[in-house]
Design an enzyme around this catalytic site. Structure first.
Site, PDB file in Angstrom:
ATOM      1  NE  ARG A  15      -9.922  -4.329  -7.321  1.00  0.00           N
ATOM      2  CZ  ARG A  15     -11.076  -3.824  -7.580  1.00  0.00           C
ATOM      3  NH1 ARG A  15     -11.898  -4.423  -8.570  1.00  0.00           N
ATOM      4  NH2 ARG A  15     -11.600  -3.018  -6.744  1.00  0.00           N
ATOM      5  N   GLY A  16      -4.807  -4.378  -8.404  1.00  0.00           N
ATOM      6  CA  GLY A  16      -4.388  -2.956  -8.057  1.00  0.00           C
ATOM      7  C   GLY A  16      -2.931  -3.153  -7.369  1.00  0.00           C
ATOM      8  CB  ILE A  17      -1.689  -1.418  -4.467  1.00  0.00           C
ATOM      9  CG1 ILE A  17      -2.018  -0.012  -4.836  1.00  0.00           C
ATOM     10  CG2 ILE A  17      -0.367  -1.383  -3.435  1.00  0.00           C
ATOM     11  CD1 ILE A  17      -2.634   1.098  -3.526  1.00  0.00           C
ATOM     12  CG  ASP A  36      -8.100 -10.601  -3.853  1.00  0.00           C
ATOM     13  OD1 ASP A  36      -7.292  -9.611  -3.901  1.00  0.00           O
ATOM     14  OD2 ASP A  36      -9.431 -10.476  -3.697  1.00  0.00           O
ATOM     15  CB  VAL A  63      -8.216  -9.906   5.580  1.00  0.00           C
ATOM     16  CG1 VAL A  63      -7.410 -10.382   4.613  1.00  0.00           C
ATOM     17  CG2 VAL A  63      -8.912  -8.933   5.396  1.00  0.00           C
ATOM     18  CE1 TYR A 154      -9.427   3.432   2.617  1.00  0.00           C
ATOM     19  CE2 TYR A 154      -8.585   5.705   2.730  1.00  0.00           C
ATOM     20  CZ  TYR A 154      -8.320   4.456   2.096  1.00  0.00           C
ATOM     21  OH  TYR A 154      -7.405   3.809   1.519  1.00  0.00           O
TER      22      TYR A 154
HETATM   23  N1  LIG Z   1      -5.527   3.295  -4.600  1.00  0.00           N
HETATM   24  C1  LIG Z   1      -5.645   4.288  -3.877  1.00  0.00           C
HETATM   25  O1  LIG Z   1      -5.516   5.358  -4.134  1.00  0.00           O
HETATM   26  C2  LIG Z   1      -5.067   3.945  -2.454  1.00  0.00           C
HETATM   27  C3  LIG Z   1      -4.477   5.107  -1.597  1.00  0.00           C
HETATM   28  C4  LIG Z   1      -4.015   4.761  -0.221  1.00  0.00           C
HETATM   29  C5  LIG Z   1      -4.386   3.555   0.383  1.00  0.00           C
HETATM   30  N2  LIG Z   1      -4.621   2.658  -0.485  1.00  0.00           N
HETATM   31  C6  LIG Z   1      -4.878   1.262   0.075  1.00  0.00           C
HETATM   32  O2  LIG Z   1      -4.233   0.362  -0.646  1.00  0.00           O
HETATM   33  C7  LIG Z   1      -4.670  -0.829  -0.601  1.00  0.00           C
HETATM   34  C8  LIG Z   1      -5.118  -1.449  -1.997  1.00  0.00           C
HETATM   35  O3  LIG Z   1      -5.768  -0.581  -2.461  1.00  0.00           O
HETATM   36  P1  LIG Z   1      -6.259  -0.835  -4.174  1.00  0.00           P
HETATM   37  O4  LIG Z   1      -6.527   0.769  -4.614  1.00  0.00           O
HETATM   38  O5  LIG Z   1      -5.246  -1.487  -4.734  1.00  0.00           O
HETATM   39  O6  LIG Z   1      -7.581  -1.398  -4.040  1.00  0.00           O
HETATM   40  P2  LIG Z   1      -8.370  -2.523  -4.914  1.00  0.00           P
HETATM   41  O7  LIG Z   1      -9.855  -2.297  -4.652  1.00  0.00           O
HETATM   42  O8  LIG Z   1      -7.844  -2.265  -6.413  1.00  0.00           O
HETATM   43  O9  LIG Z   1      -7.705  -3.792  -4.292  1.00  0.00           O
HETATM   44  C9  LIG Z   1      -8.375  -4.347  -3.303  1.00  0.00           C
HETATM   45  C10 LIG Z   1      -8.176  -5.879  -3.343  1.00  0.00           C
HETATM   46  O10 LIG Z   1      -8.633  -6.315  -1.968  1.00  0.00           O
HETATM   47  C11 LIG Z   1      -9.438  -7.280  -2.000  1.00  0.00           C
HETATM   48  N3  LIG Z   1     -10.321  -7.572  -0.782  1.00  0.00           N
HETATM   49  C12 LIG Z   1     -11.433  -6.674  -0.490  1.00  0.00           C
HETATM   50  N4  LIG Z   1     -11.838  -7.135   0.682  1.00  0.00           N
HETATM   51  C13 LIG Z   1     -11.265  -8.056   1.128  1.00  0.00           C
HETATM   52  C14 LIG Z   1     -11.372  -9.169   2.256  1.00  0.00           C
HETATM   53  N5  LIG Z   1     -12.159  -8.698   3.071  1.00  0.00           N
HETATM   54  N6  LIG Z   1     -10.448 -10.114   2.223  1.00  0.00           N
HETATM   55  C15 LIG Z   1      -9.468 -10.230   1.228  1.00  0.00           C
HETATM   56  N7  LIG Z   1      -9.332  -9.427   0.021  1.00  0.00           N
HETATM   57  C16 LIG Z   1     -10.194  -8.468   0.235  1.00  0.00           C
HETATM   58  C17 LIG Z   1     -10.339  -7.083  -3.488  1.00  0.00           C
HETATM   59  O11 LIG Z   1     -11.026  -8.375  -3.776  1.00  0.00           O
HETATM   60  C18 LIG Z   1      -9.150  -6.499  -4.297  1.00  0.00           C
HETATM   61  O12 LIG Z   1      -8.594  -7.602  -4.957  1.00  0.00           O
HETATM   62  C19 LIG Z   1      -6.121  -0.697   0.298  1.00  0.00           C
HETATM   63  O13 LIG Z   1      -5.895  -0.974   1.705  1.00  0.00           O
HETATM   64  C20 LIG Z   1      -6.113   0.794   0.337  1.00  0.00           C
HETATM   65  O14 LIG Z   1      -6.953   1.311   1.169  1.00  0.00           O
HETATM   66  C21 LIG Z   1      -5.151   2.729  -1.892  1.00  0.00           C
END
Ligand SMILES: NC(=O)c1ccc[n+]([C@@H]2O[C@H](COP(=O)([O-])OP(=O)(O)OC[C@H]3O[C@@H](n4cnc5c(N)ncnc54)[C@H](O)[C@@H]3O)[C@@H](O)[C@H]2O)c1
Length: 258
Positions: A15-17, A36, A63, A154
């Site tokens: 999901r997400g990024i 994931d 991971v 974080y």
């Molecule tokens: N959304 C933001 O504002 C933002 C800003 C800066 C950096 N980031 C970074 O970008 C990345 C993605 O963020 P996002 O907003 O899409 O988050 P999200 O929570 O929407 O998605 C994260 C995904 O990682 C998976 N995940 C979590 N723990 C895991 C593990 N132990 N092993 C495998 N998969 C695992 C989750 O199931 C999820 O699908 C992260 O590293 C986050 O720190 C996000």
């Protein structure tokens, strides 16, 4: 088709990024391993990738567990016989003021965000070193450049990701493997459904106003989209960035400039 017939492992791509990066890469001709913790989400994203005409494999992985990471790499080689790109995207954010920051939150944050990045990079690097080519892209954050309220665990993990990126870039430079990081600002991905309340509490503003509060601070006047981040990750995964390594690129709409 900037990644035609390449193979990419993307962690946290359910999901997400991570999902956005997977779909963007697929449009550029890349085959994707959607790795994931949440298998159902990974499976659905793999289906979306396949619908766009590329190959995909969904794998459940934590991971932070070395044996599970090794399995992802083994299965990738078994199915695709190559790995060209690793995107270390899986990550969590659990905001807490220091007096309430439990060891459990600290350990989980460092384990997933930092140790997970190390474990996946180490396993994939073994393969890329033999091939003398590869691209590793790590998701750090604006919080990897500057501290944040209630974000000490974080920020420690994301500052760590930048130090790791720079060092790994040196370890792997002679093998022509590029290692870079991306530092997004705020993107309202699904994780924000949970974070909104905690951020409202820390900022002492009503719930539901967090988004406006942050957007007002962004010089370019809007929050980032998943596509904004995916475009930069794509550039770092493509040939166009062959002369860049050890960098940590801000994608913050001008919020962070160092
Ligand atoms: N959304 C933001 O504002 C933002 C800003 C800066 C950096 N980031 C970074 O970008 C990345 C993605 O963020 P996002 O907003 O899409 O988050 P999200 O929570 O929407 O998605 C994260 C995904 O990682 C998976 N995940 C979590 N723990 C895991 C593990 N132990 N092993 C495998 N998969 C695992 C989750 O199931 C999820 O699908 C992260 O590293 C986050 O720190 C996000």
């Amino acid at each position: 088709m900037r990644l035609k017939d390449k193979v990419a492992i993307i962690t946290g791509a359910g999901r997400g990024i991570g999902r956005g990066i997977a779909l963007r890469f697929a449009r550029e001709g890349c085959n994707i391993i959607v790795a994931d913790l949440n298998f159902r989400n990974a499976f659905n994203v793999a289906k979306e990738v396949k619908a766009s005409g590329r190959e995909a494999l969904a794998i459940k992985v934590n991971v932070a567990v070395a044996a599970q990471v090794k399995k992802v790499v083994d299965k990738t080689i078994e199915k695709f016989h190559r790995i060209d790109i690793l995107v270390n995207n899986a990550g969590i954010t659990i905001p807490a003021p220091i007096e309430k920051l439990s060891e459990e939150i600290w350990d989980r944050t460092i384990d997933i965000n930092l140790k997970g990045t190390y474990l996946c990079s180490r396993e994939v690097a073994k393969y890329m070193i033999k091939k003398k080519s590869g691209k590793i892209i790590n998701l750090s954050s604006k919080s990897g450049k500057v501290g944040g309220l209630w974000l000490s665990a974080y920020c420690a993990s994301k500052f760590g990701v930048i130090g790791f990126t720079q060092s790994l870039a040196l370890d792997l430079a002679s093998y022509k493997i590029n290692v870079n990081a991306v530092c997004p600002g705020i993107i309202f991905t699904p994780q924000w459904e949970k974070l909104d309340l905690a951020y409202a509490k820390k900022l002492k503003i009503p719930a539901g106003r967090v988004r406006d509060y942050y957007v007002k601070k962004i010089p370019l006047g809007r929050e980032a989209t998943v596509e904004d981040v995916a475009n930069i990750v794509l550039f770092l995964a493509s040939k166009e960035s062959d002369y860049m390594t050890g960098q940590a690129i801000n994608v913050t709409g001008g919020q962070e400039m160092r």
